[in-house]
Design a protein around this motif. Structure first.
Motif, PDB file in Angstrom:
ATOM      1  N   VAL A  15      -8.450  -2.395  -2.196  1.00  0.00           N
ATOM      2  CA  VAL A  15      -7.256  -1.677  -2.642  1.00  0.00           C
ATOM      3  C   VAL A  15      -7.069  -1.885  -4.139  1.00  0.00           C
ATOM      4  CG1 VAL A  15      -4.754  -1.484  -2.397  1.00  0.00           C
ATOM      5  CG2 VAL A  15      -6.164  -1.873  -0.375  1.00  0.00           C
ATOM      6  N   THR A  16      -6.851  -0.790  -4.868  1.00  0.00           N
ATOM      7  CA  THR A  16      -6.669  -0.842  -6.318  1.00  0.00           C
ATOM      8  C   THR A  16      -5.335  -0.204  -6.673  1.00  0.00           C
ATOM      9  OG1 THR A  16      -7.733   1.296  -6.651  1.00  0.00           O
ATOM     10  CG2 THR A  16      -9.171  -0.637  -6.662  1.00  0.00           C
ATOM     11  N   ALA A  17      -5.137   0.097  -7.939  1.00  0.00           N
ATOM     12  CA  ALA A  17      -3.905   0.748  -8.391  1.00  0.00           C
ATOM     13  C   ALA A  17      -3.832   2.200  -7.938  1.00  0.00           C
ATOM     14  CB  ALA A  17      -3.793   0.669  -9.904  1.00  0.00           C
ATOM     15  N   GLU A  18      -4.961   2.769  -7.520  1.00  0.00           N
ATOM     16  CA  GLU A  18      -4.983   4.133  -6.992  1.00  0.00           C
ATOM     17  C   GLU A  18      -4.729   4.078  -5.486  1.00  0.00           C
ATOM     18  OE1 GLU A  18      -5.322   7.017  -8.716  1.00  0.00           O
ATOM     19  OE2 GLU A  18      -5.206   5.706 -10.473  1.00  0.00           O
ATOM     20  N   PRO A  19      -3.900   4.988  -4.953  1.00  0.00           N
ATOM     21  CA  PRO A  19      -3.625   4.977  -3.509  1.00  0.00           C
ATOM     22  C   PRO A  19      -4.909   5.133  -2.688  1.00  0.00           C
ATOM     23  CG  PRO A  19      -2.118   6.454  -4.636  1.00  0.00           C
ATOM     24  CD  PRO A  19      -3.140   6.033  -5.639  1.00  0.00           C
ATOM     25  N   GLN A  20      -4.985   4.375  -1.614  1.00  0.00           N
ATOM     26  CA  GLN A  20      -6.123   4.428  -0.696  1.00  0.00           C
ATOM     27  C   GLN A  20      -5.596   4.845   0.678  1.00  0.00           C
ATOM     28  OE1 GLN A  20      -7.761   0.928   1.454  1.00  0.00           O
ATOM     29  NE2 GLN A  20      -9.391   1.115  -0.066  1.00  0.00           N
ATOM     30  N   PHE A  21      -6.198   5.856   1.276  1.00  0.00           N
ATOM     31  CA  PHE A  21      -5.786   6.355   2.576  1.00  0.00           C
ATOM     32  C   PHE A  21      -6.867   6.076   3.595  1.00  0.00           C
ATOM     33  CE2 PHE A  21      -3.644   8.922  -0.576  1.00  0.00           C
ATOM     34  CZ  PHE A  21      -2.347   8.985  -0.100  1.00  0.00           C
ATOM     35  N   GLY A  22      -6.463   5.779   4.817  1.00  0.00           N
ATOM     36  CA  GLY A  22      -7.429   5.570   5.891  1.00  0.00           C
ATOM     37  C   GLY A  22      -6.715   5.303   7.199  1.00  0.00           C
ATOM     38  N   TRP A  23      -7.445   5.455   8.306  1.00  0.00           N
ATOM     39  CA  TRP A  23      -6.877   5.280   9.636  1.00  0.00           C
ATOM     40  C   TRP A  23      -6.970   3.842  10.101  1.00  0.00           C
ATOM     41  CZ3 TRP A  23      -4.032   9.014  11.583  1.00  0.00           C
ATOM     42  CH2 TRP A  23      -4.237  10.309  11.134  1.00  0.00           C
ATOM     43  N   VAL A  24      -5.923   3.384  10.802  1.00  0.00           N
ATOM     44  CA  VAL A  24      -5.887   2.078  11.453  1.00  0.00           C
ATOM     45  C   VAL A  24      -5.303   2.280  12.851  1.00  0.00           C
ATOM     46  CG1 VAL A  24      -5.642   0.772   9.310  1.00  0.00           C
ATOM     47  CG2 VAL A  24      -3.597   1.522  10.508  1.00  0.00           C
ATOM     48  N   THR A  25      -5.419   1.257  13.699  1.00  0.00           N
ATOM     49  CA  THR A  25      -4.847   1.370  15.038  1.00  0.00           C
ATOM     50  C   THR A  25      -3.368   1.004  14.996  1.00  0.00           C
ATOM     51  OG1 THR A  25      -5.246  -0.910  15.700  1.00  0.00           O
ATOM     52  CG2 THR A  25      -7.041   0.656  16.028  1.00  0.00           C
ATOM     53  N   GLY A  26      -2.701   1.154  16.121  1.00  0.00           N
ATOM     54  CA  GLY A  26      -1.279   0.844  16.196  1.00  0.00           C
ATOM     55  C   GLY A  26      -0.961  -0.620  16.321  1.00  0.00           C
ATOM     56  N   HIS A  27      -1.975  -1.479  16.446  1.00  0.00           N
ATOM     57  CA  HIS A  27      -1.700  -2.911  16.577  1.00  0.00           C
ATOM     58  C   HIS A  27      -1.085  -3.483  15.312  1.00  0.00           C
ATOM     59  CE1 HIS A  27      -3.507  -3.464  20.489  1.00  0.00           C
ATOM     60  NE2 HIS A  27      -4.536  -2.727  20.091  1.00  0.00           N
ATOM     61  N   HIS A  28      -1.695  -3.205  14.163  1.00  0.00           N
ATOM     62  CA  HIS A  28      -1.159  -3.623  12.867  1.00  0.00           C
ATOM     63  C   HIS A  28      -1.916  -2.873  11.773  1.00  0.00           C
ATOM     64  CE1 HIS A  28      -4.653  -6.256  12.358  1.00  0.00           C
ATOM     65  NE2 HIS A  28      -4.403  -6.709  13.567  1.00  0.00           N
ATOM     66  N   LEU A  29      -1.400  -2.926  10.564  1.00  0.00           N
ATOM     67  CA  LEU A  29      -1.954  -2.139   9.460  1.00  0.00           C
ATOM     68  C   LEU A  29      -3.314  -2.618   8.961  1.00  0.00           C
ATOM     69  CD1 LEU A  29       1.274  -1.500   7.385  1.00  0.00           C
ATOM     70  CD2 LEU A  29      -0.002   0.122   8.783  1.00  0.00           C
TER      71      LEU A  29
END
Length: 111
Positions: free
Chosen positions: A38-52
């Motif tokens: 993770v940097t100063a630029e937004p990072q998008f991606g999928w995770v499960t519902g357990h935790h981020l």
């Protein structure tokens, strides 16, 4: 908030067509990166519902009660406000010492 305790918000979508057989693999291909990436630029991606931080997207981790729960995570690394305020205060104090001032005016002088 994980779905195994507490509350969480969700959005339900009506999928007009059958999902492809490999839909979990398609989500896993776009999974969120590690916190180190993770940097100063937004990072998008999928995770499960357990935790981020749960980026293991498979049948066991994404399914609960016959439904699939996935979250699109947006992460950005930024300085906490309290730390930013402390750094600004330190710079302000150094400026006052260097210029023999008792305070720094908050008004901006127009040139």
């Amino acid at each position: 908030m994980p779905f195994d305790r507490g509350s969480f918000a969700f959005t339900m979508f009506d999928v007009p067509e059958e999902l492809p057989e490999n839909f979990l693999a398609l989500f896993a291909a776009k999974k969120a990166g590690s916190l180190d990436s993770v940097t100063a630029e937004p990072q998008f991606g999928w995770v499960t519902g357990h935790h981020l931080l749960d980026t293991t997207i498979d049948e066991a981790s994404a399914q609960l009660g016959g439904s699939y729960y996935l979250t699109l995570r947006q992460a950005v690394r930024k300085m906490p406000a309290s730390l930013l305020n402390a750094v600004c205060k330190r710079e302000e104090q150094a400026y006052m010492r260097a210029n023999n001032l008792e305070y720094v005016s908050s008004k901006v002088k127009k040139q």
